[in-house]
Scaffold this active site. Structure first.
Site, PDB file in Angstrom:
ATOM      1  N   SER A  62       0.834  -1.200   0.000  1.00 59.33           N
ATOM      2  CA  SER A  62       0.000   0.000   0.000  1.00 59.33           C
ATOM      3  C   SER A  62       0.870   1.251   0.000  1.00 59.33           C
ATOM      4  O   SER A  62       1.870   1.328   0.722  1.00 59.33           O
ATOM      5  CB  SER A  62      -0.917   0.010   1.232  1.00 59.33           C
ATOM      6  OG  SER A  62      -1.701   1.179   1.268  1.00 59.33           O
ATOM      7  N   TYR A  92       2.222  25.869  -3.724  1.00 61.86           N
ATOM      8  CA  TYR A  92       1.979  24.691  -2.892  1.00 61.86           C
ATOM      9  C   TYR A  92       0.757  23.926  -3.400  1.00 61.86           C
ATOM     10  O   TYR A  92       0.783  22.690  -3.523  1.00 61.86           O
ATOM     11  CB  TYR A  92       1.769  25.119  -1.437  1.00 61.86           C
ATOM     12  CG  TYR A  92       1.269  24.024  -0.529  1.00 61.86           C
ATOM     13  CD1 TYR A  92       2.147  23.092   0.014  1.00 61.86           C
ATOM     14  CD2 TYR A  92      -0.092  23.917  -0.219  1.00 61.86           C
ATOM     15  CE1 TYR A  92       1.682  22.076   0.846  1.00 61.86           C
ATOM     16  CE2 TYR A  92      -0.561  22.914   0.611  1.00 61.86           C
ATOM     17  CZ  TYR A  92       0.331  21.996   1.144  1.00 61.86           C
ATOM     18  OH  TYR A  92      -0.137  20.993   1.965  1.00 61.86           O
ATOM     19  N   THR A  93      -0.318  24.666  -3.717  1.00 63.58           N
ATOM     20  CA  THR A  93      -1.529  24.032  -4.226  1.00 63.58           C
ATOM     21  C   THR A  93      -1.265  23.319  -5.541  1.00 63.58           C
ATOM     22  O   THR A  93      -1.756  22.199  -5.773  1.00 63.58           O
ATOM     23  CB  THR A  93      -2.642  25.080  -4.401  1.00 63.58           C
ATOM     24  OG1 THR A  93      -2.873  25.740  -3.153  1.00 63.58           O
ATOM     25  CG2 THR A  93      -3.938  24.433  -4.862  1.00 63.58           C
ATOM     26  N   MET A  94      -0.488  23.939  -6.430  1.00 62.54           N
ATOM     27  CA  MET A  94      -0.123  23.300  -7.699  1.00 62.54           C
ATOM     28  C   MET A  94       0.591  21.975  -7.454  1.00 62.54           C
ATOM     29  O   MET A  94       0.316  20.963  -8.112  1.00 62.54           O
ATOM     30  CB  MET A  94       0.776  24.234  -8.507  1.00 62.54           C
ATOM     31  CG  MET A  94       0.092  25.470  -9.047  1.00 62.54           C
ATOM     32  SD  MET A  94       1.294  26.704  -9.612  1.00 62.54           S
ATOM     33  CE  MET A  94       2.146  25.799 -10.904  1.00 62.54           C
ATOM     34  N   ALA A  95       1.523  21.978  -6.500  1.00 65.90           N
ATOM     35  CA  ALA A  95       2.301  20.768  -6.215  1.00 65.90           C
ATOM     36  C   ALA A  95       1.409  19.659  -5.660  1.00 65.90           C
ATOM     37  O   ALA A  95       1.553  18.481  -6.021  1.00 65.90           O
ATOM     38  CB  ALA A  95       3.430  21.091  -5.244  1.00 65.90           C
ATOM     39  N   LYS A  96       0.474  20.022  -4.780  1.00 68.56           N
ATOM     40  CA  LYS A  96      -0.434  19.018  -4.221  1.00 68.56           C
ATOM     41  C   LYS A  96      -1.414  18.501  -5.275  1.00 68.56           C
ATOM     42  O   LYS A  96      -1.812  17.325  -5.243  1.00 68.56           O
ATOM     43  CB  LYS A  96      -1.189  19.597  -3.017  1.00 68.56           C
ATOM     44  CG  LYS A  96      -0.334  19.745  -1.765  1.00 68.56           C
ATOM     45  CD  LYS A  96       0.176  18.406  -1.262  1.00 68.56           C
ATOM     46  CE  LYS A  96       0.837  18.530   0.103  1.00 68.56           C
ATOM     47  NZ  LYS A  96       1.397  17.241   0.578  1.00 68.56           N
TER      48      LYS A  96
END
Length: 289
Positions: free
Chosen positions: A176, A195-199
Site C-alpha cells: 500500500s 503549494y496548491t499546484m504541487a499538491k
C-alpha cells in the site's frame, strides 16, 4: 515484546514530528516496523525511534534525506554515502528498509514543504523581498514541487521496482502507498498557489500510479486533510479564517483522525480500494469563501 521477522514494514517520510510522527506511531501500534525519514529534525526522529524501540525492540530506524530541493539537496547516512540525484536519495530510503528488514510493505509520502508564494509579491530575483527563507521563486518551486510531488514520484518508483524485483519471494504480500495530499486542492488558501499546484500534481500521481501499479497488487491512495498539526509560523489570522469555514465542528482535523484513515487504507479492509483520495477536512472542501 520483540519484532517478528515477518512484521510488515512501513516507510514514512517526514516522520519526525507533527502529522508524520502520529502516522508512524499509529502504524507501529498496528504491528508495523517503521523506517522514520527526517530532514532536519534529527533529535525528534531519534527520540521517536527510541520510544518505539522501547515498546518493541528493533522496530524503528531513522534515515536522513533532503527531499525538497531537486537541484541541491543532500543525503547522509552513517556509512557516509552521498547519492547525488533525487532518485538515488529516494531509492536509498527504500533500500534502508530492505537492508534492515528485507522488505517494505507500506510507503507513506508525508514529507512536505508548506509556505505561501503570493503571485503579487516580488521575489528577490525581481528586486523584491525573499519568499519565506527562500532566495527566489525558482528555489521555492524546486522546494515545493520537490517535496510535494517529485520526491513522492521517485519514492513510488523505487518502492515499485523493489516489489517487482522481490515479487517471487514475497508472494501473497499486500502493498500500500498513501500520499498525503491536501484539502486545498479543492479550495486553495489565499497566497499558497505554488503549494496548491504541487499538491494537485500529487493527487494526479495518486490516480496514475494506482492504474500503473495494480498489476503488482500495489494499492495507491491519497488522504486529503484540512489544516491539521500546523507549522509554528502559520499566521493566526489564516488559521482562524480556515476554522470559520469548516462546517463540521469549526476546528482543525486532529493528527489521530488523519492517522486513522491512513491505517484504514493500509489495512486488509481497504484491499479493493485504489486510486481514491479521502478527504479528512470536516467538509472544508465543500464550502466557498
Amino acid at each position: 515484546m520483540t519484532t517478528s521477522p515477518t512484521a510488515p514494514v512501513a516507510l514514512v517520510t517526514g516522520a519526525a514530528k507533527r502529522l508524520g510522527s502520529s502516522i508512524a506511531e499509529a502504524l507501529h501500534a498496528e504491528g508495523y516496523t517503521v523506517c522514520l525519514h527526517y530532514h532536519r529534525s534529527a533529535a525528534d526522529a531519534s527520540t521517536l525511534a527510541a520510544t518505539l524501540n522501547a515498546r518493541r525492540p528493533n522496530s524503528a530506524i531513522t534515515v536522513q534525506a533532503d527531499l525538497s530541493n531537486v537541484a541541491t539537496a543532500s543525503f547522509s547516512e552513517t556509512d557516509g554515502s552521498v547519492p547525488v540525484t533525487l532518485f538515488s536519495r529516494c531509492s536509498a530510503l527504500v533500500d534502508a528498509c530492505y537492508m534492515h528488514w528485507g522488505r517494505c510493505d507500506v510507503l507513506v509520502n508525508n514529507a512536505s514543504s508548506f509556505y505561501p508564494t503570493p503571485l503579487l509579491r516580488k521575489d528577490a530575483g525581481e528586486g523584491g523581498s525573499s519568499v519565506g527563507d527562500k532566495e527566489s521563486l525558482e528555489v521555492a518551486a524546486a522546494d515545493l514541487f520537490g517535496s510535494n510531488a517529485i520526491a513522492p514520484y521517485f519514492l513510488i518508483k523505487a518502492f515499485a521496482q523493489r516489489v517487482a524485483d522481490t515479487r517471487a519471494e514475497q508472494r501473497g504480500t499486500s502493498y500500500s502507498i498513501v500520499n498525503m495530499v491536501d484539502a486545498m486542492t479543492s479550495q486553495p488558501l489565499l497566497g499558497y498557489t505554488m503549494y496548491t499546484m504541487a499538491k494537485e500534481a500529487l493527487e494526479g500521481l495518486t490516480r496514475s500510479a494506482a492504474l500503473e501499479l495494480a498489476s503488482l497488487q500495489i494499492r495507491v491512495n491519497g488522504v486529503s486533510p484540512g489544516l491539521s498539526v500546523l507549522p509554528d509560523d502559520m499566521p493566526f489570522s489564516v488559521q482562524e479564517d480556515y476554522r470559520r469555514k469548516v462546517p463540521l465542528y469549526q476546528r482543525n482535523s486532529s493528527a489521530e483522525e488523519v492517522s486513522d484513515v491512513v491505517i484504514f487504507l493500509c489495512s486488509p479492509k481497504a484491499k479493493y480500494i485504489t486510486g481514491t483520495c479521502i478527504k479528512v477536512d470536516g467538509g472544508y472542501s465543500l464550502t466557498r469563501a
